[in-house]
Design a protein around this motif. Structure first.
Motif, PDB file in Angstrom:
ATOM      1  N   LEU A  12       0.831  -1.203   0.000  1.00 35.80           N
ATOM      2  CA  LEU A  12       0.000   0.000   0.000  1.00 35.80           C
ATOM      3  C   LEU A  12       0.867   1.254   0.000  1.00 35.80           C
ATOM      4  O   LEU A  12       0.613   2.200  -0.766  1.00 35.80           O
ATOM      5  N   ALA A  13       1.910   1.279   0.838  1.00 31.90           N
ATOM      6  CA  ALA A  13       2.808   2.433   0.866  1.00 31.90           C
ATOM      7  C   ALA A  13       3.481   2.630  -0.486  1.00 31.90           C
ATOM      8  O   ALA A  13       3.620   3.761  -0.975  1.00 31.90           O
ATOM      9  N   ALA A  14       3.893   1.528  -1.119  1.00 27.56           N
ATOM     10  CA  ALA A  14       4.549   1.622  -2.422  1.00 27.56           C
ATOM     11  C   ALA A  14       3.590   2.171  -3.479  1.00 27.56           C
ATOM     12  O   ALA A  14       3.964   3.008  -4.306  1.00 27.56           O
ATOM     13  N   VAL A  15       2.343   1.704  -3.458  1.00 25.37           N
ATOM     14  CA  VAL A  15       1.342   2.180  -4.414  1.00 25.37           C
ATOM     15  C   VAL A  15       1.101   3.677  -4.245  1.00 25.37           C
ATOM     16  O   VAL A  15       1.063   4.439  -5.222  1.00 25.37           O
ATOM     17  N   LEU A  16       0.952   4.128  -2.992  1.00 23.91           N
ATOM     18  CA  LEU A  16       0.657   5.545  -2.753  1.00 23.91           C
ATOM     19  C   LEU A  16       1.847   6.434  -3.118  1.00 23.91           C
ATOM     20  O   LEU A  16       1.677   7.510  -3.702  1.00 23.91           O
ATOM     21  N   LEU A  17       3.066   5.991  -2.785  1.00 22.96           N
ATOM     22  CA  LEU A  17       4.249   6.782  -3.149  1.00 22.96           C
ATOM     23  C   LEU A  17       4.419   6.844  -4.667  1.00 22.96           C
ATOM     24  O   LEU A  17       4.808   7.881  -5.215  1.00 22.96           O
ATOM     25  N   THR A  18       4.135   5.739  -5.331  1.00 20.01           N
ATOM     26  CA  THR A  18       4.209   5.749  -6.799  1.00 20.01           C
ATOM     27  C   THR A  18       3.193   6.715  -7.379  1.00 20.01           C
ATOM     28  O   THR A  18       3.499   7.490  -8.291  1.00 20.01           O
ATOM     29  N   ALA A  19       1.969   6.696  -6.842  1.00 22.01           N
ATOM     30  CA  ALA A  19       0.923   7.592  -7.346  1.00 22.01           C
ATOM     31  C   ALA A  19       1.316   9.055  -7.198  1.00 22.01           C
ATOM     32  O   ALA A  19       0.993   9.883  -8.056  1.00 22.01           O
ATOM     33  N   LEU A  20       2.017   9.389  -6.116  1.00 24.64           N
ATOM     34  CA  LEU A  20       2.461  10.773  -5.934  1.00 24.64           C
ATOM     35  C   LEU A  20       3.363  11.242  -7.070  1.00 24.64           C
ATOM     36  O   LEU A  20       3.489  12.445  -7.312  1.00 24.64           O
ATOM     37  N   ALA A 130     -10.275  -3.143  -2.887  1.00 26.66           N
ATOM     38  CA  ALA A 130      -9.641  -2.544  -4.066  1.00 26.66           C
ATOM     39  C   ALA A 130     -10.233  -1.174  -4.394  1.00 26.66           C
ATOM     40  O   ALA A 130      -9.504  -0.251  -4.770  1.00 26.66           O
ATOM     41  N   GLY A 131     -11.551  -1.026  -4.249  1.00 29.54           N
ATOM     42  CA  GLY A 131     -12.173   0.265  -4.542  1.00 29.54           C
ATOM     43  C   GLY A 131     -11.673   1.355  -3.618  1.00 29.54           C
ATOM     44  O   GLY A 131     -11.386   2.478  -4.050  1.00 29.54           O
ATOM     45  N   THR A 132     -11.553   1.043  -2.330  1.00 29.55           N
ATOM     46  CA  THR A 132     -11.060   2.026  -1.360  1.00 29.55           C
ATOM     47  C   THR A 132      -9.616   2.396  -1.646  1.00 29.55           C
ATOM     48  O   THR A 132      -9.234   3.577  -1.632  1.00 29.55           O
ATOM     49  N   VAL A 133      -8.771   1.388  -1.911  1.00 29.70           N
ATOM     50  CA  VAL A 133      -7.364   1.656  -2.196  1.00 29.70           C
ATOM     51  C   VAL A 133      -7.226   2.459  -3.492  1.00 29.70           C
ATOM     52  O   VAL A 133      -6.379   3.353  -3.594  1.00 29.70           O
ATOM     53  N   THR A 134      -8.071   2.169  -4.470  1.00 31.86           N
ATOM     54  CA  THR A 134      -8.046   2.945  -5.715  1.00 31.86           C
ATOM     55  C   THR A 134      -8.327   4.415  -5.431  1.00 31.86           C
ATOM     56  O   THR A 134      -7.658   5.305  -5.974  1.00 31.86           O
ATOM     57  N   GLY A 135      -9.301   4.690  -4.566  1.00 32.25           N
ATOM     58  CA  GLY A 135      -9.590   6.068  -4.197  1.00 32.25           C
ATOM     59  C   GLY A 135      -8.416   6.731  -3.514  1.00 32.25           C
ATOM     60  O   GLY A 135      -8.086   7.899  -3.781  1.00 32.25           O
ATOM     61  N   LEU A 136      -7.730   5.990  -2.640  1.00 33.10           N
ATOM     62  CA  LEU A 136      -6.571   6.551  -1.945  1.00 33.10           C
ATOM     63  C   LEU A 136      -5.444   6.870  -2.914  1.00 33.10           C
ATOM     64  O   LEU A 136      -4.795   7.917  -2.826  1.00 33.10           O
ATOM     65  N   TYR A 137      -5.204   5.958  -3.862  1.00 29.32           N
ATOM     66  CA  TYR A 137      -4.068   6.247  -4.739  1.00 29.32           C
ATOM     67  C   TYR A 137      -4.410   7.306  -5.785  1.00 29.32           C
ATOM     68  O   TYR A 137      -3.516   8.068  -6.216  1.00 29.32           O
ATOM     69  N   THR A 138      -5.673   7.442  -6.163  1.00 24.01           N
ATOM     70  CA  THR A 138      -6.005   8.564  -7.046  1.00 24.01           C
ATOM     71  C   THR A 138      -5.917   9.884  -6.286  1.00 24.01           C
ATOM     72  O   THR A 138      -5.534  10.910  -6.859  1.00 24.01           O
ATOM     73  N   ALA A 139      -6.241   9.871  -4.985  1.00 20.60           N
ATOM     74  CA  ALA A 139      -6.051  11.070  -4.166  1.00 20.60           C
ATOM     75  C   ALA A 139      -4.569  11.431  -4.103  1.00 20.60           C
ATOM     76  O   ALA A 139      -4.194  12.611  -4.191  1.00 20.60           O
ATOM     77  N   ALA A 140      -3.716  10.419  -3.962  1.00 21.15           N
ATOM     78  CA  ALA A 140      -2.276  10.668  -3.946  1.00 21.15           C
ATOM     79  C   ALA A 140      -1.805  11.205  -5.289  1.00 21.15           C
ATOM     80  O   ALA A 140      -0.941  12.093  -5.359  1.00 21.15           O
ATOM     81  N   LEU A 141      -2.361  10.689  -6.371  1.00 20.74           N
ATOM     82  CA  LEU A 141      -2.014  11.161  -7.712  1.00 20.74           C
ATOM     83  C   LEU A 141      -2.338  12.648  -7.854  1.00 20.74           C
ATOM     84  O   LEU A 141      -1.511  13.446  -8.313  1.00 20.74           O
ATOM     85  N   VAL A 142      -3.553  13.026  -7.439  1.00 20.46           N
ATOM     86  CA  VAL A 142      -3.965  14.428  -7.525  1.00 20.46           C
ATOM     87  C   VAL A 142      -3.124  15.290  -6.587  1.00 20.46           C
ATOM     88  O   VAL A 142      -2.745  16.415  -6.920  1.00 20.46           O
ATOM     89  N   ALA A 143      -2.820  14.757  -5.392  1.00 15.93           N
ATOM     90  CA  ALA A 143      -1.995  15.507  -4.442  1.00 15.93           C
ATOM     91  C   ALA A 143      -0.606  15.758  -5.006  1.00 15.93           C
ATOM     92  O   ALA A 143      -0.020  16.831  -4.802  1.00 15.93           O
ATOM     93  N   GLY A 144      -0.055  14.783  -5.725  1.00 13.62           N
ATOM     94  CA  GLY A 144       1.250  14.974  -6.342  1.00 13.62           C
ATOM     95  C   GLY A 144       1.237  16.097  -7.359  1.00 13.62           C
ATOM     96  O   GLY A 144       2.169  16.906  -7.432  1.00 13.62           O
ATOM     97  N   ALA A 145       0.155  16.180  -8.146  1.00 10.23           N
ATOM     98  CA  ALA A 145       0.030  17.267  -9.119  1.00 10.23           C
ATOM     99  C   ALA A 145      -0.097  18.610  -8.420  1.00 10.23           C
ATOM    100  O   ALA A 145       0.531  19.599  -8.820  1.00 10.23           O
ATOM    101  N   ALA A 146      -0.906  18.656  -7.359  1.00 11.26           N
ATOM    102  CA  ALA A 146      -1.091  19.909  -6.622  1.00 11.26           C
ATOM    103  C   ALA A 146       0.219  20.363  -5.986  1.00 11.26           C
ATOM    104  O   ALA A 146       0.558  21.552  -6.002  1.00 11.26           O
ATOM    105  N   ALA A 147       0.976  19.419  -5.427  1.00 13.38           N
ATOM    106  CA  ALA A 147       2.254  19.765  -4.803  1.00 13.38           C
ATOM    107  C   ALA A 147       3.252  20.265  -5.834  1.00 13.38           C
ATOM    108  O   ALA A 147       3.998  21.226  -5.598  1.00 13.38           O
ATOM    109  N   GLY A 148       3.262  19.604  -7.010  1.00 16.09           N
ATOM    110  CA  GLY A 148       4.158  20.050  -8.061  1.00 16.09           C
ATOM    111  C   GLY A 148       3.854  21.473  -8.490  1.00 16.09           C
ATOM    112  O   GLY A 148       4.765  22.287  -8.707  1.00 16.09           O
TER     113      GLY A 148
END
Length: 390
Positions: A12-20, A130-148
């Motif tokens: 899970l940590a790897a997925v979220l860090l990758t999404a960022l 899987a649905g919940t984790v998908t939501g978390l990693y898409t949140a991380a994806l969007v957060a990475g864009a916002a941080a950039g």
């Protein structure tokens, strides 16, 4: 629950860090684009490629990314993409426009692998969560864009534009280290299947697969069009200045984080996806209609649009995970939806800009985007049918 075990938590940590890492390097370009153009003498067309080229990679390289995942395993493929992403961030700040564009292409190629293969890893690795984790990693994806978008300008003030863009590679290195430890869990969750070309054809003939693809395409059209034109549109219809338009664009991007968390929250309460798809489409229709009818209330439309873009990407990825029969089908459906979806989405800003120039205003482009939002509602209802593909 897989995430409760040490291996599950590590994955899970790897997925979220990758999404960022899957959007930040693209979003980081905008705040320093004027400095980059001045330093390298870039034309407007070449500058436009710095954001368009990665999106084109998302489309054109999606099928190849799925094939790489099948050949070497999802874990190894994503790890390799993170290493490539880190190298690309250093490459693109070396002197010269050709090197910058080459680094930008490699950035898009590396991100495409994560875009395509993370749904397969989540599908296999997290079961009913899987649905919940998908939501978390898409949140991380969007957060990475916002941080950039948020931190590049302050970093550039200290490090210069080259240092600020190269700093994006640090997060890729961190993600690669964690993913290296988690890669065996990813491959155990999503084993490499034998190549099955006979199975690939029915996916492209499935109405549900095409509906999922249409959701990705229509959402991408709305997202990239407003991302490109929101400040200009507000200046024309609401009389805002450049600074205000920049604030509106920032609000639009940052609130995507909250929007992406709406999808898993709703799914946890109401597992059916038809109502969710209609709700996400409504979130898009409201701000577009508002900009048509009451542009003076633009702060409200920027807020709702931000929620819409986060919820929309979460919905698009979640539908891939939920509609796929297994991890291999998730990778292939992800590749299909991104090939078509990002290809169509990349054309959105071009068509909207051309229509505005041809008509001398923004009414026709907004009517077009309103029709796209209504189409998203129809596609979402079909994509929500409880049918497994692949």
């Amino acid at each position: 629950m897989p995430a409760a075990s040490p291996g599950g938590r590590l994955l899970l940590a790897a997925v979220l860090l990758t999404a960022l890492n899957l959007r930040g390097a693209i979003a980081a370009v905008g705040p320093v684009l004027d400095d980059v153009r001045a330093a390298l003498g870039l034309s407007a067309a070449a500058a436009g490629l710095l954001t368009t080229l990665p999106v084109l990679c998302f489309a054109l390289l999606a099928p190849a990314s799925a094939a790489v995942g099948r050949r070497v395993g999802a874990g190894a493929a994503v790890l390799g993409s993170l290493v490539l992403l880190a190298v690309a961030q250093g490459l693109r700040v070396l002197d010269g426009a050709p090197v910058l564009l080459a680094g930008t292409f490699l950035t898009g190629a590396a991100m495409t692998v994560g875009n395509v293969l993370l749904p397969a890893v989540v599908k296999a690795g997290f079961g009913r969560r899987a649905g919940t984790v998908t939501g978390l990693y898409t949140a991380a994806l969007v957060a990475g864009a916002a941080a950039g978008a948020a931190f590049t300008a302050p970093l550039a003030a200290v490090l210069g534009w080259r240092g600020a863009l190269a700093a994006e590679g640090v997060l890729a290195v961190v993600a690669a280290v964690v993913w290296a430890a988690a890669a065996r869990h990813a491959d155990a969750a999503a084993p490499v299947p034998a190549a099955r070309s006979a199975r690939a054809r029915p996916l492209w003939r499935s109405p549900v697969a095409w509906a999922v693809t249409a959701v990705q395409a229509l959402h991408s059209t709305l997202y990239f069009s407003l991302t490109a034109w929101l400040p200009t549109l507000l200046a024309a219809r609401a009389g805002t200045d450049a600074a205000t338009g920049s604030v509106a664009a920032s609000v639009y991007q940052v609130l995507g984080i909250a929007g992406s968390l709406l999808v898993p929250a709703v799914l946890a309460r109401r597992p059916g996806q038809a109502g969710l798809a209609l709700g996400v489409a409504a979130l898009w229709v409201v701000p577009v209609a508002g900009l048509l009818a009451a542009p003076g209330v633009w702060p409200a439309w920027a807020v709702v649009g931000g929620l819409a873009q986060g919820a929309g990407i979460a919905l698009a990825v979640t539908l891939v995970v939920l509609r796929a029969a297994d991890a291999d089908a998730a990778a292939r459906l992800s590749g299909m939806s991104q090939l078509v979806g990002y290809g169509v989405g990349a054309l959105g800003p071009v068509v909207v800009g051309a229509l505005s120039e041809a008509t001398g205003g923004w009414t026709a482009p907004l009517l077009l985007l309103l029709a796209v939002g209504l189409g998203l509602a129809a596609a979402g209802v079909v994509a929500a049918r409880p049918v497994r593909v692949g």
